[in-house]
Motif scaffolding. Sequence first.
Motif, mmCIF file in Angstrom:
data_model
loop_
_atom_site.group_PDB
_atom_site.id
_atom_site.type_symbol
_atom_site.label_atom_id
_atom_site.label_comp_id
_atom_site.label_asym_id
_atom_site.label_seq_id
_atom_site.Cartn_x
_atom_site.Cartn_y
_atom_site.Cartn_z
ATOM 1 N N UNK A 120 -2.981 -8.048 -6.543
ATOM 2 C CA UNK A 120 -2.165 -6.865 -6.295
ATOM 3 C C UNK A 120 -1.304 -6.554 -7.504
ATOM 4 N N UNK A 121 -1.204 -5.273 -7.809
ATOM 5 C CA UNK A 121 -0.210 -4.781 -8.772
ATOM 6 C C UNK A 121 0.884 -4.135 -7.924
ATOM 7 N N UNK A 122 2.125 -4.490 -8.188
ATOM 8 C CA UNK A 122 3.238 -4.025 -7.353
ATOM 9 C C UNK A 122 4.398 -3.601 -8.240
ATOM 10 N N UNK A 123 5.119 -2.578 -7.782
ATOM 11 C CA UNK A 123 6.296 -2.107 -8.502
ATOM 12 C C UNK A 123 7.377 -1.783 -7.484
ATOM 13 N N UNK A 124 8.501 -2.488 -7.564
ATOM 14 C CA UNK A 124 9.661 -2.236 -6.699
ATOM 15 C C UNK A 124 10.693 -1.500 -7.530
ATOM 16 N N UNK A 125 11.148 -0.383 -7.029
ATOM 17 C CA UNK A 125 12.078 0.486 -7.735
ATOM 18 C C UNK A 125 13.389 0.502 -6.943
ATOM 19 N N UNK A 126 14.258 -0.464 -7.229
ATOM 20 C CA UNK A 126 15.523 -0.558 -6.504
ATOM 21 C C UNK A 126 16.671 -0.232 -7.444
ATOM 22 N N UNK A 127 17.789 0.169 -6.881
ATOM 23 C CA UNK A 127 18.929 0.556 -7.720
ATOM 24 C C UNK A 127 19.348 -0.616 -8.599
ATOM 25 N N UNK A 187 8.183 -5.028 -11.819
ATOM 26 C CA UNK A 187 6.739 -4.849 -11.900
ATOM 27 C C UNK A 187 6.097 -6.213 -11.854
ATOM 28 N N UNK A 188 4.991 -6.342 -11.133
ATOM 29 C CA UNK A 188 4.351 -7.649 -11.049
ATOM 30 C C UNK A 188 2.857 -7.514 -10.797
ATOM 31 N N UNK A 189 2.137 -8.521 -11.237
ATOM 32 C CA UNK A 189 0.730 -8.708 -10.914
ATOM 33 C C UNK A 189 0.696 -9.984 -10.084
#
Length: 181
Positions: free
Chosen positions: A142-149, A154-156
């Motif tokens: 999985x490629x994942x991106x969390x956009x929090x304040x 970003x992670x693989x």
Amino acid sequence: QMEPTTAFTVEADYGEFVRRWRVVFVTDVWSSRLDETAIRRYRDALRRVVIDPAGDDTFNVGRVRVSDIALGVDARYRPRRSRSEFFRPYLGVGLAAHVLNGEGRAIANTFVERSLDNIAVGPSFAAGLDAVFFQHVTLGMQARYDLVSGARYGSIRALGTYLFDRTPTRPRGGRAQGKRR
């Protein structure tokens, strides 16, 4: 500003809530430290504000560790069923909450530590491919991106997922295909 690290993730797939959409609960835990560039900038900023008439003060900032526990929920879209039930691609969107904790000798009881100690919520995005090995267990990437304040993650990931609903082993319609006798 962090050194690369390993995150440990547990996912629980609760199954389809509407056709082709699944709900997945995600928990991540990781710990890392600020990279050398971030520490150097912090040390240089301290030098600019500290008055040192002799010019012989040294700044040993040490290491600043940051840890995170993240809880999230994803809605994952799985495109049309392919000929292979073994591989399952998906796209996901969700909401993640990160509980961050920063610590280190140089930042103890300072505004820097308080700014690193944070609870942040924001959207998350994922794209992945699962391989079904057992009726309730998948392994995937999985490629994942969390956009929090205040932070972006970003992670693989290499994942193992437990499926709480029954993985379909028969085509729709309920009958197994094959020759009739």
